[in-house]
Design a protein around this motif. Sequence first.
Motif, short mmCIF file in Angstrom:
data_model
loop_
_atom_site.label_atom_id
_atom_site.label_comp_id
_atom_site.label_asym_id
_atom_site.label_seq_id
_atom_site.Cartn_x
_atom_site.Cartn_y
_atom_site.Cartn_z
N SER A 187 32.20 62.62 31.53
CA SER A 187 32.53 63.78 30.70
C SER A 187 31.97 65.06 31.32
CB SER A 187 32.04 63.60 29.27
OG SER A 187 30.64 63.65 29.20
N LYS B 261 34.27 68.26 32.74
CA LYS B 261 34.05 69.66 32.35
C LYS B 261 33.89 70.55 33.58
CE LYS B 261 31.32 72.66 29.41
NZ LYS B 261 30.23 72.74 28.45
N THR C 140 37.43 70.71 35.53
CA THR C 140 38.62 71.27 34.88
C THR C 140 38.31 72.44 33.95
OG1 THR C 140 38.46 69.79 32.97
CG2 THR C 140 39.73 69.01 34.90
N TYR D 244 37.69 71.99 30.95
CA TYR D 244 38.23 71.57 29.65
C TYR D 244 37.08 71.02 28.81
CZ TYR D 244 42.94 71.80 31.74
OH TYR D 244 44.10 72.21 32.34
N ASP E 124 36.58 70.99 25.66
CA ASP E 124 36.94 70.23 24.46
C ASP E 124 37.22 68.76 24.80
OD1 ASP E 124 39.22 71.09 25.91
OD2 ASP E 124 40.49 71.09 24.12
N LEU E 125 37.93 68.53 25.88
CA LEU E 125 38.21 67.14 26.27
C LEU E 125 36.94 66.45 26.76
CD1 LEU E 125 41.64 67.53 28.08
CD2 LEU E 125 41.20 66.73 25.76
N ASP F 32 35.12 65.34 23.78
CA ASP F 32 35.77 64.15 23.21
C ASP F 32 35.31 62.89 23.95
OD1 ASP F 32 37.15 65.71 21.39
OD2 ASP F 32 39.07 65.56 22.45
N LEU F 33 35.28 62.97 25.27
CA LEU F 33 34.86 61.81 26.07
C LEU F 33 33.38 61.50 25.82
CD1 LEU F 33 35.54 59.62 28.09
CD2 LEU F 33 35.22 61.29 29.93
#
Length: 116
Positions: A78, A82, A85, A87, A89-90, A93-94
Amino acid sequence: MHKSTISIDVVLDDNKVPDHISWKASDSSADDAQAAKAMMVAFWDSADKSALRMDLWTKDMMVDEMGDFFYQTLSSMSDTLKRATNYGDLAEDLKAFSKTFNEKFRAKQIAENKAD
């Protein structure tokens, strides 16, 4: 251009089950090869758009250690997601999934130990 090398040695028993895993990196400050009970290596094949994976663990890797290994690997993935990318939020989530996975894994271990 600087070149770095990572060497992985796997000693197999007579049944070709990993008995010992060690690795060494040319840029590491460690003088000796580092022992490991498990490894996960993944390469991205951009031509086939697929991941090539190699997962090995020694016969003395305990189930609870495997749970910790997966939890820490998922959690660190995770962080990598981050950074690579942006990202967040993703990545969160991971990370949340990895925490839930760890809690469920530990609960399963406790339940199995009580059954014994």
